[in-house]
Design an enzyme around this catalytic site. Structure first.
Site, mmCIF file in Angstrom:
data_model
loop_
_atom_site.group_PDB
_atom_site.id
_atom_site.type_symbol
_atom_site.label_atom_id
_atom_site.label_comp_id
_atom_site.label_asym_id
_atom_site.label_seq_id
_atom_site.Cartn_x
_atom_site.Cartn_y
_atom_site.Cartn_z
ATOM 1 C CB SER A 110 44.733 45.111 44.110
ATOM 2 O OG SER A 110 45.147 43.768 43.958
ATOM 3 C CE LYS A 111 37.695 40.055 42.811
ATOM 4 N NZ LYS A 111 36.974 39.052 42.006
ATOM 5 C CB THR A 112 44.518 39.213 45.383
ATOM 6 O OG1 THR A 112 45.359 39.880 44.422
ATOM 7 C CG2 THR A 112 43.509 38.337 44.653
ATOM 8 C CB THR A 124 47.390 43.031 41.118
ATOM 9 O OG1 THR A 124 46.162 42.365 41.389
ATOM 10 C CG2 THR A 124 47.582 43.185 39.621
ATOM 11 C CD GLU A 161 50.868 44.018 36.273
ATOM 12 O OE1 GLU A 161 51.004 43.386 35.215
ATOM 13 O OE2 GLU A 161 50.225 43.583 37.255
ATOM 14 N N GLY A 166 36.608 41.373 37.213
ATOM 15 C CA GLY A 166 37.302 42.650 37.089
ATOM 16 C C GLY A 166 36.670 43.598 36.095
ATOM 17 N NE ARG A 167 35.381 39.868 30.948
ATOM 18 C CZ ARG A 167 36.012 38.827 31.489
ATOM 19 N NH1 ARG A 167 37.062 39.030 32.266
ATOM 20 N NH2 ARG A 167 35.603 37.592 31.263
ATOM 21 C CD GLN A 201 39.054 44.788 31.515
ATOM 22 O OE1 GLN A 201 38.501 45.798 31.903
ATOM 23 N NE2 GLN A 201 39.802 44.046 32.306
ATOM 24 C CD GLU A 221 39.980 40.357 30.916
ATOM 25 O OE1 GLU A 221 41.214 40.536 30.996
ATOM 26 O OE2 GLU A 221 39.160 40.826 31.725
ATOM 27 C CG HIS A 272 38.762 64.766 9.659
ATOM 28 N ND1 HIS A 272 38.752 65.437 8.462
ATOM 29 C CD2 HIS A 272 37.654 65.188 10.333
ATOM 30 C CE1 HIS A 272 37.708 66.250 8.422
ATOM 31 N NE2 HIS A 272 37.021 66.112 9.543
ATOM 32 C CE LYS A 324 47.885 39.684 34.985
ATOM 33 N NZ LYS A 324 46.777 39.706 35.975
#
Length: 552
Positions: A215-217, A220, A222, A276-277, A358, A362, A393, A515
């Protein structure tokens, strides 16, 4: 022409409208191949990875391209200022203008150590310092030099993150599993659903488990919640001081990392110009380096760097990701295509479509141009996909005989990582790869169906209209370098789209509102009543949930 509000303001856009009306929408792939035996040679391009000499073939010949189409699309790119925008990104300029940030993931894989700077300050040294730290740490874990609190080797890696801090590492470790240390067990926890972290912990041993908190910060919601659950589980058997041996932070917030109990020496940072991505190339890729080894991780970076140099230096007419991006604009805005299929014919790449979702959606799921105006055209295709042949299929029926136009990318390696039965499986896989694209392009006429003896009543049901565009991507083998190049190819395809649509491909304000509302609703769930300020539906659902969950 780079200063424009709408892509529709560009002269080439009107030329493409005219071209589409007169030629484009009348193109028939079966006829194009019959008329031009050189079509494959004309519209296929080969990328050579300068780091290892491997090649990837990109065949664009089964797309709606005439001899006039590509020059017009390239003209559109030039009028949109694609080259200037591309050069600005590689120069470290703050092209993410809504957040006043550079977009410099290309600097993370600058394996040739070319001069690269932001705000006049070189980023090469710091980037290499982080890579050196990753190399040292990953080799200590793999060798067993770094031990857990009881002296045992750490053999279970649990990466806790979300979004780019999860999708990139999990995709790459799966795609490159053949290069991984099979004595290691990897888990990736992203969902706030307690099941995700609970299942990862059930089969893990605190004495042999390493947690990577991404997590950068380090705020986050979650990720921090899942990390605290993991820490509480760990402390049931270990002591507070043991956290330093089992928890590592992929973050830039030293204060929060320290509060958690992680030694700042075990913190791997990255800059604000890493989205992030686009972060798998950074310290976020530590799980990849630990699993496949740093030398392979370096090859992964080198493959992407080689594609970067191709994108930066190759004329637009021959530029492989530019052609892909322009085709995407062509289908989206002139043919009304809303979706884009990614079909990797490689089981290891089963998470590749999700990763690209993403990256693409995004990035270019935007409806406002840089001038602040609502767009007058479609942006951001819906990406989806599954590994073939299983996908044949499930949803391929819609591709072949449905009413939707779905441009598709098919990806195959000539050489399998697991050549079982003397290569028979790979030959069967390849036969489906070629056959599906041929069927989508060429189809089957009613005359051909009748010639097979089908009764008249079944003829309409067995006709294949064909004329479904596909791009074939054929590699020798999915090596770390090849995968790196493929990811960079799609990154630059996305860049090309955004440049033409004149949108900011590098912010993600669209994820913020949900969020923010979730924080308020969580407070409502932890207090009496259904909460105020919601619409009737939301209030009713909150009340129903609280009733079923035994809350007031």
């Amino acid at each position: 022409m780079a200063d424009f509000a709408q892509a529709t303001d560009l002269p080439a856009w009107q030329e493409l409208i005219n071209h589409h009306n007169q030629v484009g929408r009348h193109l028939v792939l079966r006829e194009l191949f019959e008329k031009d035996p050189e079509r494959f040679q004309k519209f296929s391009k080969t990328f050579t990875n300068s780091a290892d000499g491997s090649e990837i073939l990109f065949d664009f010949s089964k797309n709606f391209l005439s001899d006039e189409t590509l020059p017009l699309l390239v003209k559109l790119a030039k009028e949109a200022g694609l080259e200037k925008k591309r050069d600005a990104m590689f120069a470290g300029e703050k092209i993410n203008f809504t957040e006043d940030r550079a977009v410099y993931h290309v600097a993370l894989r600058n394996t040739s150590n070319q001069p690269m700077a932001v705000d006049g300050k070189s980023v090469v040294e710091e980037t290499n310092s982080v890579l050196d730290h990753m190399k040292e740490f990953s080799e200590q874990i793999r060798s067993g030099e770094w031990k857990g609190y009881t002296g045992k080797k750490l053999t279970t890696i649990i990466n806790i993150g979300i979004g780019g801090s999860d999708l990139g590492p999990v995709m790459v470790t799966e795609a490159l599993k053949a290069y991984g240390d099979r004595d290691m067990t990897l888990h990736f926890v992203s969902n706030i659903d307690g099941t995700h972290v609970a299942e990862a912990l059930k089969n893990s041993d605190p004495e042999t488990t390493l947690f990577l908190i991404a997590s950068k910060t380090f705020t986050t919601a979650e990720t921090v919640t899942n990390a605290n659950t993991a820490k509480n589980w760990f402390l049931q058997k270990a002591k507070q001081e043991d956290i330093a041996k089992h928890f590592v932070a992929l973050s830039t917030n030293a204060d929060e990392v320290s509060k958690f109990g992680i030694d700042p020496k075990n913190m791997f940072g990255f800059e604000s110009w890493v989205g992030g991505r686009y972060s798998v190339w950074s310290a976020i890729g530590l799980s990849v380096a630990v699993f496949i080894g740093f030398d392979n991780f370096h090859q992964f970076l080198a493959g992407a760097h080689a594609m970067d140099q191709h994108f930066l230096k190759t004329p637009l007419e021959e530029n492989i990701p530019v052609i892909a991006g322009l085709l995407s604009v062509w289908y989206s805005d002139f043919f009304g295509a809303q979706t884009h299929l990614i079909a990797p014919f490689d089981q290891y790449m089963h998470r590749f479509p999700a990763y690209l979702q993403q990256l693409t959606m995004e990035s270019n799921g935007k409806a406002v141009t840089k001038s602040g105006d609502y767009v007058k055209y479609t942006t951001g295709a819906v990406f989806f996909g599954e590994p073939a042949t299983n996908a044949q299929h499930s949803f391929f029926q819609l591709l072949h005989q449905g009413t939707k136009l779905i441009p598709s990318d098919f990806i195959l390696a000539a050489e399998s990582q697991n050549p079982v039965e003397g290569g028979k499986h790979q030959r069967m896989l390849a036969s489906n790869f070629f056959a599906q694209m041929e069927a989508l392009a060429i189809g089957k006429t009613d005359e051909e169906v009748k010639a097979e003896g089908a009764p008249d009543s079944l003829v309409p049901h067995k006709v294949f209209m064909g004329n479904r565009p596909t791009t074939a991507i054929l590699a020798q083998k999915i090596t770390p370098g090849t995968l790196g190049a493929l990811i960079a190819y799609y990154e630059h395809m996305v860049f090309t789209e955004g440049a033409v649509w004149n949108i900011n491909s590098f912010d993600q304000w669209g994820v913020e509102l949900g969020k923010a509302l979730a924080k308020k609703i969580q407070s409502d769930l932890e207090t009496d009543g259904a909460g105020a300020g919601h619409d009737a539906s939301t209030s009713g659902l909150i009340a129903a949930f609280k009733s079923k969950a035994g809350l007031k």
